[in-house]
Design a protein around this motif. Structure first.
Motif, PDB file in Angstrom:
ATOM      1  N   CYS A 291       0.791  -1.072  -0.019  1.00  0.00           N
ATOM      2  CA  CYS A 291      -0.013  -0.005   0.117  1.00  0.00           C
ATOM      3  C   CYS A 291       0.809   1.163  -0.014  1.00  0.00           C
ATOM      4  CB  CYS A 291      -0.920   0.033   1.345  1.00  0.00           C
ATOM      5  SG  CYS A 291      -2.071  -1.461   1.181  1.00  0.00           S
ATOM      6  N   ALA A 292       0.396   2.362  -0.709  1.00  0.00           N
ATOM      7  CA  ALA A 292       1.122   3.327  -0.390  1.00  0.00           C
ATOM      8  C   ALA A 292       0.587   4.194   0.590  1.00  0.00           C
ATOM      9  CB  ALA A 292       0.643   4.469  -1.752  1.00  0.00           C
ATOM     10  N   TYR A 293       1.306   5.292   0.923  1.00  0.00           N
ATOM     11  CA  TYR A 293       0.986   6.021   2.317  1.00  0.00           C
ATOM     12  C   TYR A 293      -0.379   6.443   2.293  1.00  0.00           C
ATOM     13  CZ  TYR A 293       5.357   6.044   4.431  1.00  0.00           C
ATOM     14  OH  TYR A 293       6.685   5.838   5.063  1.00  0.00           O
ATOM     15  N   GLU A 294      -0.863   7.008   0.961  1.00  0.00           N
ATOM     16  CA  GLU A 294      -1.976   7.806   0.884  1.00  0.00           C
ATOM     17  C   GLU A 294      -3.160   6.869   0.882  1.00  0.00           C
ATOM     18  OE1 GLU A 294       0.547   8.029  -1.450  1.00  0.00           O
ATOM     19  OE2 GLU A 294       1.012   9.970  -1.280  1.00  0.00           O
ATOM     20  N   GLY A 295      -3.041   5.460   0.359  1.00  0.00           N
ATOM     21  CA  GLY A 295      -4.161   4.320   0.702  1.00  0.00           C
ATOM     22  C   GLY A 295      -4.138   4.061   1.972  1.00  0.00           C
ATOM     23  N   ILE A 296      -3.251   3.956   2.797  1.00  0.00           N
ATOM     24  CA  ILE A 296      -3.116   3.743   4.169  1.00  0.00           C
ATOM     25  C   ILE A 296      -4.152   4.694   4.926  1.00  0.00           C
ATOM     26  CG2 ILE A 296      -2.026   3.159   6.195  1.00  0.00           C
ATOM     27  CD1 ILE A 296       0.323   2.081   4.461  1.00  0.00           C
ATOM     28  N   GLU A 297      -3.613   6.121   4.534  1.00  0.00           N
ATOM     29  CA  GLU A 297      -4.355   7.105   5.453  1.00  0.00           C
ATOM     30  C   GLU A 297      -5.699   7.331   4.893  1.00  0.00           C
ATOM     31  OE1 GLU A 297      -1.656  10.470   3.935  1.00  0.00           O
ATOM     32  OE2 GLU A 297      -0.195   9.925   5.420  1.00  0.00           O
ATOM     33  N   GLU A 298      -6.230   6.870   3.395  1.00  0.00           N
ATOM     34  CA  GLU A 298      -7.390   6.668   3.137  1.00  0.00           C
ATOM     35  C   GLU A 298      -8.360   6.098   3.967  1.00  0.00           C
ATOM     36  OE1 GLU A 298      -9.916   6.149  -0.858  1.00  0.00           O
ATOM     37  OE2 GLU A 298      -8.083   6.399  -1.093  1.00  0.00           O
ATOM     38  N   VAL A 299      -7.602   4.724   4.515  1.00  0.00           N
ATOM     39  CA  VAL A 299      -8.404   3.605   5.126  1.00  0.00           C
ATOM     40  C   VAL A 299      -8.695   4.383   6.411  1.00  0.00           C
ATOM     41  CG1 VAL A 299      -8.191   1.522   6.010  1.00  0.00           C
ATOM     42  CG2 VAL A 299      -7.543   1.711   3.815  1.00  0.00           C
ATOM     43  N   ILE A 300      -7.739   4.804   7.243  1.00  0.00           N
ATOM     44  CA  ILE A 300      -7.569   5.111   8.506  1.00  0.00           C
ATOM     45  C   ILE A 300      -8.717   6.319   8.572  1.00  0.00           C
ATOM     46  CG2 ILE A 300      -6.653   6.614  10.355  1.00  0.00           C
ATOM     47  CD1 ILE A 300      -3.946   5.010   9.311  1.00  0.00           C
ATOM     48  N   GLU A 301      -8.758   7.287   7.454  1.00  0.00           N
ATOM     49  CA  GLU A 301     -10.050   8.003   7.559  1.00  0.00           C
ATOM     50  C   GLU A 301     -11.281   7.520   7.221  1.00  0.00           C
ATOM     51  OE1 GLU A 301      -9.152  11.021   4.371  1.00  0.00           O
ATOM     52  OE2 GLU A 301      -7.268  11.743   5.442  1.00  0.00           O
ATOM     53  N   ALA A 302     -11.308   6.572   6.429  1.00  0.00           N
ATOM     54  CA  ALA A 302     -12.665   5.859   6.230  1.00  0.00           C
ATOM     55  C   ALA A 302     -13.111   5.243   7.493  1.00  0.00           C
ATOM     56  CB  ALA A 302     -12.376   4.830   5.136  1.00  0.00           C
ATOM     57  N   LEU A 303     -12.137   4.408   8.301  1.00  0.00           N
ATOM     58  CA  LEU A 303     -12.736   3.975   9.758  1.00  0.00           C
ATOM     59  C   LEU A 303     -13.002   4.969  10.567  1.00  0.00           C
ATOM     60  CD1 LEU A 303      -9.384   1.669   9.936  1.00  0.00           C
ATOM     61  CD2 LEU A 303     -12.113   1.021  10.037  1.00  0.00           C
ATOM     62  N   GLU A 304     -12.665   6.316  10.492  1.00  0.00           N
ATOM     63  CA  GLU A 304     -13.171   7.151  11.458  1.00  0.00           C
ATOM     64  C   GLU A 304     -14.511   7.729  10.912  1.00  0.00           C
ATOM     65  OE1 GLU A 304     -11.917   8.002  14.187  1.00  0.00           O
ATOM     66  OE2 GLU A 304     -10.520   6.600  14.086  1.00  0.00           O
TER      67      GLU A 304
END
Length: 332
Positions: A291-304
Motif C-alpha cells: 500500500c502507498a501512504y495515501e492508501g493507508i491514510e485513506e483507510v484510516i480516514e474511512a474507519l473514522e
C-alpha cells in the motif's frame, strides 16, 4: 475488601475525596463523570464505605467494622443504590419512590445517608427535576452521588448544585502493569488490551478475560489478511457475521484501526518494537509494502467516518460495505 489505594490512577479525584473526609467537608452532592467501565461505581462504593466506617484510618475504611462489612456485601441500610426496572430509563417514579420519599427518614445507624445513582444520564428530564427539589434543600445528613458517562445529559441546574469530579484516562504503563502484575496477563496480550482500552482500566480488565473479544479479534484479523482476494459476496457475508457479534461494533472498528496504525508505523519506521500486533508481523509487512501512504491514510480516514456514521445510525450494512471496499481497494 478495597480502599482508595486500590483505585488505579485518578490521583486528583482521590485527593479530593480523601480531603473531604479528613476535613469533614463532604458535599451534599457529587457527580463522578467518566467513560463506561472506568470504575465509577468502584470509587463511589469506596467513598461511601469510608464515610460510614466506624474506625477509619486516615480516611480509609477499616474494612473490618460492622458498617464496612455491611457496605462490602451491599447490605448497608444507609448506603442506597437506586434501581430502575425500565432498561435505558430512570423515571420520575424511580426518583420519587427511592429517594424523595426516603430521604426525609433519618439514617438508621450512621451519621450520613448516602444515595448512589448509576447511569445518571438515563434520568428523564422529569426525573431530574424531581431530584432537583431534593438537591436544593437536602437534609444535613444526606449525600447524593451521581455516576454518569455523559454529564452533558444532566440539567445545568443539577450540574450547578454538585461537585463534579471528572475521571481521567489512566496512563498506558499503569494499565499494563496492572494487567500483568495483578491479573497475570501475558505481555503481548496486555499490549493489545492497553491499546484498545485507551486509558480505561475497567475496559482493559474486561477485554483481558473476554473470550468474545479474542474470537472477534481473530476473525477481524483474518478478514484483514484475506480481504485483498475476496469477492463482493464474501465481503457481504463477512458483514453479516460482524453484525451477529455480541460486541460493540466500535470496538470491532478499533481492531481494524489499530491494525492500520501498525501498518503505517511499520511502513514509516520498519521497526517492530512499537507494533501492537507484533505476532502478525509478516502480514503487516506485506500490507505496508503493497500500500502507498495515501492508501493507508485513506483507510484510516474511512474507519473514522464509519464510526461517525454508525453513531448517527446510518445503515450498518451500507457503512461496513463502503469501508471494506475502501480497504480492499487500498491493497491493489
Amino acid at each position: 475488601m478495597a480502599n482508595f489505594n486500590d483505585i488505579i490512577g485518578q490521583e486528583k479525584l482521590k485527593e479530593h475525596l480523601i480531603s473531604a473526609i479528613l476535613t469533614s467537608n463532604i458535599s451534599h452532592a457529587y457527580i463522578i463523570s467518566g467513560e463506561r467501565s472506568m470504575g465509577k461505581e468502584f470509587i463511589a462504593k469506596i467513598f461511601a464505605t469510608s464515610i460510614q466506617c466506624e474506625n477509619p484510618v486516615e480516611a480509609q475504611p477499616c474494612n473490618q467494622c460492622h458498617s464496612c462489612c455491611q457496605a462490602v456485601t451491599d447490605n448497608h441500610p444507609d448506603i442506597i443504590f437506586l434501581t430502575h426496572e425500565k432498561p435505558g430509563i430512570i423515571s420520575v417514579d424511580d426518583i420519587r419512590s427511592q429517594i424523595n420519599s426516603d430521604i426525609g427518614i433519618k439514617p438508621y445507624q450512621s451519621e450520613k445517608k448516602i444515595y448512589v445513582i448509576s447511569e445518571a444520564e438515563k434520568m428523564t428530564p422529569q426525573a431530574q427535576n424531581a431530584l432537583l427539589k431534593t438537591f436544593e434543600e437536602p437534609p444535613a445528613y444526606a449525600i447524593i452521588i451521581l455516576l454518569t458517562a455523559n454529564a452533558e445529559a444532566l440539567l445545568p441546574t443539577i450540574l450547578s448544585r454538585a461537585i463534579i469530579l471528572n475521571m481521567k484516562p489512566v496512563p498506558d504503563d499503569m494499565v499494563k502493569e496492572y494487567l500483568m502484575k495483578v491479573m497475570e496477563i501475558p505481555d503481548y496480550k496486555a499490549d493489545i488490551c492497553v491499546a484498545f482500552a485507551r486509558g480505561n482500566i475497567g475496559k482493559a480488565r474486561l477485554l483481558a478475560v473476554s473470550e468474545e473479544f479474542e474470537k472477534v479479534k481473530d476473525q477481524a484479523l483474518s478478514l484483514l489478511k484475506n480481504i485483498g482476494g475476496m469477492e463482493i459476496n464474501e465481503i457481504i457475508a463477512a458483514i453479516k457475521m460482524i453484525n451477529e457479534y455480541k460486541f460493540d461494533v466500535g470496538d470491532y472498528l478499533d481492531i481494524l484501526s489499530i491494525w492500520y496504525r501498525d501498518v503505517l508505523l511499520f511502513k514509516a519506521t520498519r521497526d517492530l518494537s512499537h507494533l501492537i500486533f507484533k505476532e502478525e508481523y509478516h502480514y503487516i509487512k506485506r500490507v505496508a509494502d503493497t500500500c502507498a501512504y495515501e492508501g493507508i491514510e485513506e483507510v484510516i480516514e474511512a474507519l473514522e467516518k464509519a464510526k461517525i456514521r454508525l453513531k448517527a445510525n446510518v445503515n450498518f450494512e451500507l457503512t461496513l460495505e463502503l469501508l471494506l471496499l475502501t480497504i480492499k481497494e487500498s491493497e491493489k
